[in-house]
Every structure is written in structure tokens, then in C-alpha cells.
Design a protein around this motif. Structure first.
Motif, PDB file in Angstrom:
ATOM      1  N   LYS A 151      56.357  34.943  78.856  1.00  0.00           N
ATOM      2  CA  LYS A 151      56.987  36.260  78.728  1.00  0.00           C
ATOM      3  C   LYS A 151      58.470  36.206  79.052  1.00  0.00           C
ATOM      4  N   ASN A 152      58.864  35.297  79.921  1.00  0.00           N
ATOM      5  CA  ASN A 152      60.272  35.196  80.300  1.00  0.00           C
ATOM      6  C   ASN A 152      61.156  34.672  79.171  1.00  0.00           C
ATOM      7  N   LEU A 153      60.544  34.175  78.094  1.00  0.00           N
ATOM      8  CA  LEU A 153      61.316  33.665  76.965  1.00  0.00           C
ATOM      9  C   LEU A 153      61.764  34.778  76.023  1.00  0.00           C
ATOM     10  N   PHE A 154      61.273  36.004  76.227  1.00  0.00           N
ATOM     11  CA  PHE A 154      61.535  37.093  75.296  1.00  0.00           C
ATOM     12  C   PHE A 154      62.393  38.183  75.918  1.00  0.00           C
ATOM     13  N   ARG A 155      63.109  38.889  75.042  1.00  0.00           N
ATOM     14  CA  ARG A 155      63.912  40.030  75.464  1.00  0.00           C
ATOM     15  C   ARG A 155      63.647  41.200  74.531  1.00  0.00           C
ATOM     16  N   ASN A 156      63.814  42.409  75.047  1.00  0.00           N
ATOM     17  CA  ASN A 156      63.731  43.586  74.190  1.00  0.00           C
ATOM     18  C   ASN A 156      64.802  43.485  73.109  1.00  0.00           C
ATOM     19  N   GLY A 157      64.420  43.804  71.891  1.00  0.00           N
ATOM     20  CA  GLY A 157      65.353  43.719  70.775  1.00  0.00           C
ATOM     21  C   GLY A 157      65.201  42.460  69.951  1.00  0.00           C
ATOM     22  N   ASP A 158      64.434  41.473  70.448  1.00  0.00           N
ATOM     23  CA  ASP A 158      64.171  40.273  69.651  1.00  0.00           C
ATOM     24  C   ASP A 158      63.376  40.646  68.404  1.00  0.00           C
ATOM     25  N   THR A 159      63.753  40.063  67.278  1.00  0.00           N
ATOM     26  CA  THR A 159      63.006  40.257  66.039  1.00  0.00           C
ATOM     27  C   THR A 159      61.977  39.147  65.895  1.00  0.00           C
ATOM     28  N   VAL A 160      60.755  39.510  65.553  1.00  0.00           N
ATOM     29  CA  VAL A 160      59.684  38.531  65.415  1.00  0.00           C
ATOM     30  C   VAL A 160      59.043  38.655  64.046  1.00  0.00           C
ATOM     31  N   GLN A 161      58.542  37.537  63.567  1.00  0.00           N
ATOM     32  CA  GLN A 161      57.757  37.538  62.333  1.00  0.00           C
ATOM     33  C   GLN A 161      56.289  37.458  62.722  1.00  0.00           C
ATOM     34  N   ILE A 162      55.466  38.340  62.176  1.00  0.00           N
ATOM     35  CA  ILE A 162      54.065  38.406  62.566  1.00  0.00           C
ATOM     36  C   ILE A 162      53.168  38.362  61.331  1.00  0.00           C
ATOM     37  N   GLU A 163      51.923  38.022  61.562  1.00  0.00           N
ATOM     38  CA  GLU A 163      50.917  38.085  60.511  1.00  0.00           C
ATOM     39  C   GLU A 163      50.049  39.318  60.763  1.00  0.00           C
ATOM     40  N   ILE A 164      49.960  40.188  59.767  1.00  0.00           N
ATOM     41  CA  ILE A 164      49.221  41.443  59.887  1.00  0.00           C
ATOM     42  C   ILE A 164      47.918  41.334  59.101  1.00  0.00           C
ATOM     43  N   TYR A 165      46.817  41.670  59.739  1.00  0.00           N
ATOM     44  CA  TYR A 165      45.511  41.588  59.075  1.00  0.00           C
ATOM     45  C   TYR A 165      45.507  42.458  57.826  1.00  0.00           C
ATOM     46  N   ALA A 166      45.100  41.851  56.702  1.00  0.00           N
ATOM     47  CA  ALA A 166      45.088  42.562  55.420  1.00  0.00           C
ATOM     48  C   ALA A 166      43.946  42.018  54.569  1.00  0.00           C
ATOM     49  N   PRO A 167      42.779  42.670  54.568  1.00  0.00           N
ATOM     50  CA  PRO A 167      41.635  42.181  53.788  1.00  0.00           C
ATOM     51  C   PRO A 167      41.945  42.146  52.297  1.00  0.00           C
ATOM     52  N   GLU A 168      41.418  41.133  51.649  1.00  0.00           N
ATOM     53  CA  GLU A 168      41.630  40.960  50.210  1.00  0.00           C
ATOM     54  C   GLU A 168      40.290  41.008  49.484  1.00  0.00           C
ATOM     55  N   LYS A 169      40.190  41.845  48.474  1.00  0.00           N
ATOM     56  CA  LYS A 169      38.958  41.981  47.702  1.00  0.00           C
ATOM     57  C   LYS A 169      39.021  41.110  46.456  1.00  0.00           C
ATOM     58  N   ARG A 170      37.978  40.287  46.289  1.00  0.00           N
ATOM     59  CA  ARG A 170      37.844  39.448  45.104  1.00  0.00           C
ATOM     60  C   ARG A 170      36.443  39.639  44.558  1.00  0.00           C
ATOM     61  N   LEU A 171      36.364  40.168  43.358  1.00  0.00           N
ATOM     62  CA  LEU A 171      35.084  40.499  42.745  1.00  0.00           C
ATOM     63  C   LEU A 171      34.294  41.412  43.678  1.00  0.00           C
ATOM     64  N   PHE A 172      33.170  40.926  44.202  1.00  0.00           N
ATOM     65  CA  PHE A 172      32.322  41.775  45.035  1.00  0.00           C
ATOM     66  C   PHE A 172      32.397  41.403  46.516  1.00  0.00           C
ATOM     67  N   GLN A 173      33.393  40.603  46.894  1.00  0.00           N
ATOM     68  CA  GLN A 173      33.495  40.179  48.283  1.00  0.00           C
ATOM     69  C   GLN A 173      34.865  40.525  48.858  1.00  0.00           C
ATOM     70  N   THR A 174      34.899  40.686  50.175  1.00  0.00           N
ATOM     71  CA  THR A 174      36.140  40.955  50.886  1.00  0.00           C
ATOM     72  C   THR A 174      36.435  39.792  51.819  1.00  0.00           C
ATOM     73  N   TYR A 175      37.657  39.282  51.761  1.00  0.00           N
ATOM     74  CA  TYR A 175      38.044  38.124  52.556  1.00  0.00           C
ATOM     75  C   TYR A 175      39.049  38.532  53.636  1.00  0.00           C
ATOM     76  N   ALA A 176      38.924  37.906  54.798  1.00  0.00           N
ATOM     77  CA  ALA A 176      39.848  38.171  55.901  1.00  0.00           C
ATOM     78  C   ALA A 176      41.132  37.383  55.669  1.00  0.00           C
ATOM     79  N   THR A 177      42.210  38.073  55.369  1.00  0.00           N
ATOM     80  CA  THR A 177      43.496  37.437  55.110  1.00  0.00           C
ATOM     81  C   THR A 177      44.588  38.216  55.849  1.00  0.00           C
ATOM     82  N   SER A 178      45.827  37.869  55.585  1.00  0.00           N
ATOM     83  CA  SER A 178      46.935  38.543  56.258  1.00  0.00           C
ATOM     84  C   SER A 178      48.152  38.588  55.357  1.00  0.00           C
TER      85      SER A 178
END
Length: 230
Positions: A151-178
Motif C-alpha cells: 500500500k505504501n507504493l501508491f498515492r491518491n491520484g495515481d492512474t491504474v489500468q484494470i481488468e473489468i469483468y465482462a461476460p461474453e456470449k458465444r452461441l448458447f454459452q456465456t464465458y467469463a472474460t474481461s
């Protein structure tokens, strides 16, 4: 303001070319040139600046797995025999010693190989087995200490790149992706950030939107190295 990339705890073994290194390492010293080639700048910088125990444990299931498999630590390789002759018997401990030594080398610290060997041998004396679980003494205390160190490595205002959960539908199935997003840290105590951008994807629907608050998994953060950091 710094830019930080938030990644899952994975590791690509193709960050840089290792075409000049044909044979596999057979000693600890021979491992270093390979790791110099394998790590890209972002991975190497993050590995270097993170506290030793955290830096090594983060790579146990990524690069550590690759080392154990590709360098023959599960088989009768020269590198395995090198460690066995030192009194280190388990491949997990061998890969941990390789990464620990490399971390110390990057930070210009003494390798202290005898101390590492003693730690590996003493470690198993403090394991408790309860039902199907393996418990390590002081494990919870170490996790809390590591969390506070990161936690000591971070400061308020730092910009971060994150992976956001985003399910993907293919045919009749849903896959856990981001999908990839960007957020700005607004509370280092709680390690929360506000999403400021989300990359669009045709078939994926993110569960978060711009303006939402997210809790950051700081154990999977990679820091962008500053210029001329070497």
C-alpha cells in the motif's frame, strides 16, 4: 502522477528475446542471464521495487511454474541436481531460490545462498496439516505485513489500468472474460479507485461503468518504470 498497470498474477515468458541463450541453465549463476532476457522492463522494474517476499510469491504460479517445467526441476536435469546437492529437494523451493536470488541481484544485495537453504529446510518444520488444508505458522501475520508494505507504493491520484469483468456470449454459452479499463486511485487506505475509461468490445458487456468505484487488488499491480531507471 504515475501510471500503474493492474494485471492478473500471470507472466509472459516472451517479454524479450532469448535467442542467444540456447542451452538451459545448470547453476544458479547461469539463471541470471536468462531472467534478464525473459523479463520485460515493466515486469523487471515491478519485481525489483516490490518487497522481496511479495515479488517472489507473486510469480510462483506464473514464471515460477515455467521455470519448474522448462528448466527440468521436476526431472533429472543438471539444474535440479545442482540444487539437490545443496540440500534443496523440492522444485517449488528451487524456483523460489532462483527468483529470490535474482531479486537480490537486481537490488545489489548479498545473495546469501546458505541462509536461503536453511530457510527452505526450516520451513517444513512449521507446517500444520488440518483436514485437507496446509497451514503455515504466522501466515496471516505475513499477509497483513505484505499488504501494508504494498500500500505504501501508491498515492491518491495515481492512474491504474484494470481488468473489468465482462461476460461474453458465444452461441448458447456465456464465458467469463474481461475488458481493459482505467481508474484513478481516490483512497489509498481502502485502495479504491474511480473508473475513468473502459475499452469497448463488440461481444463483451462490462459489469462496471465509467464513474463507478472499484476495489483494487494490489497484489497484482505492475508499476511502469520511470525513464532511465536502470
Amino acid at each position: 502522477m504515475r501510471l500503474i498497470i493492474l494485471l492478473l498474477i500471470t507472466f509472459s515468458t516472451h517479454g524479450q528475446s532469448n535467442s542467444k541463450l540456447k542451452a538451459k541453465p545448470s547453476t544458479l549463476e547461469e539463471c541470471y542471464p536468462y531472467l534478464d532476457k525473459i523479463f520485460d522492463d515493466t515486469s523487471k522494474y515491478t519485481f525489483k521495487v516490490f518487497p522481496e517476499r511479495i515479488a517472489v510469491s507473486r510469480l510462483h504460479h506464473g514464471l515460477g511454474t515455467w521455470i519448474r517445467n522448462e528448466w527440468g526441476l521436476w526431472r533429472n536435469s543438471k539444474l535440479k541436481n545442482y540444487f539437490v546437492n545443496l540440500g534443496v529437494l523440492h522444485p517449488d523451493d528451487m524456483s523460489a531460490m532462483i527468483l529470490t536470488s535474482y531479486h537480490r541481484r537486481l537490488n545489489e544485495k548479498e545473495i546469501k545462498i546458505e541462509e536461503q537453504i536453511e530457510y527452505c529446510q526450516e520451513f517444513y518444520k512449521h507446517i500444520n496439516v488440518r483436514n485437507d488444508s496446509v497451514l503455515y505458522s504466522n501466515m496471516e501475520k505475513q499477509i497483513e505485513e505484505d499488504y501494508n508494505l504494498i500500500k505504501n507504493l501508491f498515492r491518491n491520484g495515481d492512474t491504474v489500468q484494470i481488468e473489468i469483468y465482462a461476460p461474453e456470449k458465444r452461441l448458447f454459452q456465456t464465458y467469463a472474460t474481461s475488458v481493459t479499463g482505467y481508474a484513478v486511485i481516490n483512497d489509498t487506505m481502502k485502495m479504491t479507485a474511480e473508473i475513468v475509461e473502459i475499452k469497448s468490445h463488440k461481444r463483451r458487456t462490462p459489469e462496471k461503468k465509467v464513474g463507478d468505484s472499484v476495489r483494487l487488488d494490489i497484489f497484482s499491480v505492475s508499476l511502469i518504470p520511470p525513464r532511465n531507471w536502470r
